[in-house]
Design an enzyme around this catalytic site. Structure first.
Site, PDB file in Angstrom:
ATOM      1  N   ASP A  63       0.831  -1.207   0.000  1.00 47.95           N
ATOM      2  CA  ASP A  63       0.000   0.000   0.000  1.00 47.95           C
ATOM      3  C   ASP A  63       0.869   1.262   0.000  1.00 47.95           C
ATOM      4  O   ASP A  63       1.999   1.247   0.487  1.00 47.95           O
ATOM      5  CB  ASP A  63      -0.933  -0.023   1.221  1.00 47.95           C
ATOM      6  CG  ASP A  63      -2.093   0.943   1.068  1.00 47.95           C
ATOM      7  OD1 ASP A  63      -2.383   1.363  -0.076  1.00 47.95           O
ATOM      8  OD2 ASP A  63      -2.705   1.287   2.095  1.00 47.95           O
ATOM      9  N   HIS A 121       2.267   3.199  -9.047  1.00 50.37           N
ATOM     10  CA  HIS A 121       2.028   1.782  -9.358  1.00 50.37           C
ATOM     11  C   HIS A 121       3.179   1.218 -10.199  1.00 50.37           C
ATOM     12  O   HIS A 121       3.629   0.099  -9.986  1.00 50.37           O
ATOM     13  CB  HIS A 121       0.703   1.602 -10.104  1.00 50.37           C
ATOM     14  CG  HIS A 121      -0.508   2.032  -9.299  1.00 50.37           C
ATOM     15  ND1 HIS A 121      -0.639   1.745  -7.962  1.00 50.37           N
ATOM     16  CD2 HIS A 121      -1.620   2.730  -9.647  1.00 50.37           C
ATOM     17  CE1 HIS A 121      -1.792   2.241  -7.525  1.00 50.37           C
ATOM     18  NE2 HIS A 121      -2.399   2.852  -8.517  1.00 50.37           N
ATOM     19  N   GLU A 124     -12.356  -4.863  -3.936  1.00 48.32           N
ATOM     20  CA  GLU A 124     -12.953  -3.525  -3.767  1.00 48.32           C
ATOM     21  C   GLU A 124     -12.261  -2.463  -4.623  1.00 48.32           C
ATOM     22  O   GLU A 124     -12.746  -1.329  -4.727  1.00 48.32           O
ATOM     23  CB  GLU A 124     -12.898  -3.103  -2.288  1.00 48.32           C
ATOM     24  CG  GLU A 124     -13.843  -3.865  -1.380  1.00 48.32           C
ATOM     25  CD  GLU A 124     -13.457  -5.332  -1.217  1.00 48.32           C
ATOM     26  OE1 GLU A 124     -14.323  -6.194  -1.456  1.00 48.32           O
ATOM     27  OE2 GLU A 124     -12.300  -5.637  -0.891  1.00 48.32           O
ATOM     28  N   ARG A 128     -12.342   2.206  -7.793  1.00 48.24           N
ATOM     29  CA  ARG A 128     -11.466   3.343  -8.136  1.00 48.24           C
ATOM     30  C   ARG A 128     -11.863   3.955  -9.475  1.00 48.24           C
ATOM     31  O   ARG A 128     -12.583   3.320 -10.261  1.00 48.24           O
ATOM     32  CB  ARG A 128     -10.021   2.864  -8.185  1.00 48.24           C
ATOM     33  CG  ARG A 128      -9.546   2.470  -6.808  1.00 48.24           C
ATOM     34  CD  ARG A 128      -8.065   2.243  -6.760  1.00 48.24           C
ATOM     35  NE  ARG A 128      -7.686   1.957  -5.390  1.00 48.24           N
ATOM     36  CZ  ARG A 128      -6.477   2.062  -4.905  1.00 48.24           C
ATOM     37  NH1 ARG A 128      -5.490   2.450  -5.681  1.00 48.24           N
ATOM     38  NH2 ARG A 128      -6.230   1.788  -3.645  1.00 48.24           N
ATOM     39  N   LEU A 177      10.880 -20.798  -4.555  1.00 45.36           N
ATOM     40  CA  LEU A 177       9.943 -19.922  -3.834  1.00 45.36           C
ATOM     41  C   LEU A 177       8.627 -19.909  -4.600  1.00 45.36           C
ATOM     42  O   LEU A 177       8.632 -19.966  -5.834  1.00 45.36           O
ATOM     43  CB  LEU A 177      10.532 -18.505  -3.740  1.00 45.36           C
ATOM     44  CG  LEU A 177       9.723 -17.414  -3.041  1.00 45.36           C
ATOM     45  CD1 LEU A 177      10.668 -16.441  -2.325  1.00 45.36           C
ATOM     46  CD2 LEU A 177       8.847 -16.625  -3.998  1.00 45.36           C
ATOM     47  N   ARG A 212      -4.900  -1.923   8.803  1.00 46.55           N
ATOM     48  CA  ARG A 212      -6.122  -2.707   8.594  1.00 46.55           C
ATOM     49  C   ARG A 212      -5.834  -3.841   7.617  1.00 46.55           C
ATOM     50  O   ARG A 212      -4.817  -3.839   6.923  1.00 46.55           O
ATOM     51  CB  ARG A 212      -7.269  -1.816   8.106  1.00 46.55           C
ATOM     52  CG  ARG A 212      -6.962  -0.975   6.893  1.00 46.55           C
ATOM     53  CD  ARG A 212      -8.203  -0.156   6.453  1.00 46.55           C
ATOM     54  NE  ARG A 212      -7.864   0.783   5.398  1.00 46.55           N
ATOM     55  CZ  ARG A 212      -7.785   2.111   5.548  1.00 46.55           C
ATOM     56  NH1 ARG A 212      -8.020   2.661   6.721  1.00 46.55           N
ATOM     57  NH2 ARG A 212      -7.468   2.892   4.520  1.00 46.55           N
ATOM     58  N   SER A 263      -8.108  -4.882   5.203  1.00 42.19           N
ATOM     59  CA  SER A 263      -8.712  -4.599   3.884  1.00 42.19           C
ATOM     60  C   SER A 263      -9.123  -5.858   3.112  1.00 42.19           C
ATOM     61  O   SER A 263      -8.855  -5.974   1.910  1.00 42.19           O
ATOM     62  CB  SER A 263      -7.764  -3.729   3.036  1.00 42.19           C
ATOM     63  OG  SER A 263      -7.500  -2.506   3.668  1.00 42.19           O
ATOM     64  N   GLU A 300       1.795 -13.040  12.510  1.00 41.11           N
ATOM     65  CA  GLU A 300       2.322 -11.867  13.204  1.00 41.11           C
ATOM     66  C   GLU A 300       2.154 -10.664  12.275  1.00 41.11           C
ATOM     67  O   GLU A 300       2.466 -10.739  11.086  1.00 41.11           O
ATOM     68  CB  GLU A 300       3.811 -12.064  13.534  1.00 41.11           C
ATOM     69  CG  GLU A 300       4.078 -13.169  14.512  1.00 41.11           C
ATOM     70  CD  GLU A 300       3.493 -12.890  15.906  1.00 41.11           C
ATOM     71  OE1 GLU A 300       3.439 -11.709  16.309  1.00 41.11           O
ATOM     72  OE2 GLU A 300       3.091 -13.860  16.573  1.00 41.11           O
TER      73      GLU A 300
END
Ligand code: IPE
Ligand code: IPE
Ligand code: MG
Length: 260
Positions: A25, A42, A72, A76, A136, A198, A200, A211
């Site tokens: 974010d 971005h 959500e 935008r 990975l 949060r 979200s 954690e």
């Protein structure tokens, strides 16, 4: 492969998290602060993804899950959503070869039916190409929502019951086997950049015992050093999974005496 649930069995934990989940974010604010259009943030965010994934490989992290677009985020402005879709296409076209060369398996989770055919096709090809890589697993959550995930798993459970002609038992194993990330252990460490504290609608089920680590750093500025600080904070935590601190001390003493 299925993994044990943190609420059914106490998992083994190590100083380096096995699975890190990140809400990337602050891209918009990073750009606005520099008097740039939000979307420039971005674009820079993709560079941060590259360096953080490399740093995770270097630290021996096995699973990295990145929230790229939430269910959500369609709210935008249309221009920003279109830009993000184009960026997703470019990233898939440009980055998959590098991921593959580095032994990284790519998975994309979310309601992919909302994306256009081109994106869905690129995702399928990238997943197939990298499917056998083991260094990975990088999961991109795109049009993902934690509630969507629990609902689609529930829907599949109901469908399995109908197909079997009897109710499939509802327990953690049966629910989690239908979750979008049934191939990964639960995240050990959850990171959110950009200052908000949060969830979200990210991995609601899977974050039960993760954690949490919050940083004000905007995602485009989050680099290997920032990741290492988050991992250092994680290493300092006492993960009790419902037990007392004294029980953990006894358990560690027993483990030490067994290994002598
Ligand atoms: C996160 O950065 C990227 C996406 C949600 C796609 P934001 O775009 O939310 O950046 P801020 O929070 O507005 O700064
Ligand atoms: C969460 O960030 C989603 C992603 C990073 C993809 P948002 O910026 O959309 O979250 P809110 O709206 O501030 O909660
Ligand atoms: Mg945001």
């Amino acid at each position: 492969m299925t993994y044990t649930s943190s609420t059914v069995h106490v998992p083994d934990v190590a100083a380096v998290p096995r699975h890190i989940a990140i809400i990337m974010d602050g891209n918009g604010r990073w750009a606005t602060q520099r008097r740039l259009p939000r979307v420039a943030g971005h674009t820079r965010g993709v560079d941060a993804v590259r360096s953080v994934v490399e740093a995770c490989v270097a630290r021996g992290v096995e699973f990295v899950t990145l929230f790229a677009f939430s269910s959500e985020n369609w709210r935008r402005p249309t221009d920003e959503v279109s830009f993000l879709m184009r960026l997703f296409v470019t990233a898939l076209e440009r980055e998959v070869a590098r991921l593959h060369a580095n032994g990284i398996r790519l998975r994309v989770v979310g309601d992919l039916s909302m994306f256009n055919e081109r994106i869905q096709d690129l995702i399928r090809r990238a997943e197939t190409k990298t499917a056998r890589n083991t260094r990975l697993t990088l999961t991109i959550a795109a049009n993902y929502g934690g509630r969507w995930d629990i609902m689609q798993a529930t829907r599949k459970l109901v469908e399995a019951s109908v197909a079997a002609g009897e109710a499939v038992p509802v327990n953690e194993d049966t629910v989690s086997q239908y979750l979008a990330m049934n191939y990964a252990p639960e995240p050990d460490l959850f990171i959110r950049t950009g200052g908000e504290q949060r969830v979200s609608n990210f991995l609601l089920w899977q974050l039960a015992y993760a954690e949490f680590y919050f940083t004000d750093t905007y995602w485009p500025d989050f680099d290997a050093d920032a990741l290492n600080r988050a991992i250092a904070s994680y290493a300092d935590r006492e993960r009790r999974f419902g037990r007392t601190s004294a029980q953990l001390v006894t358990q560690n003493q027993n483990a030490d005496s067994l290994s002598c």
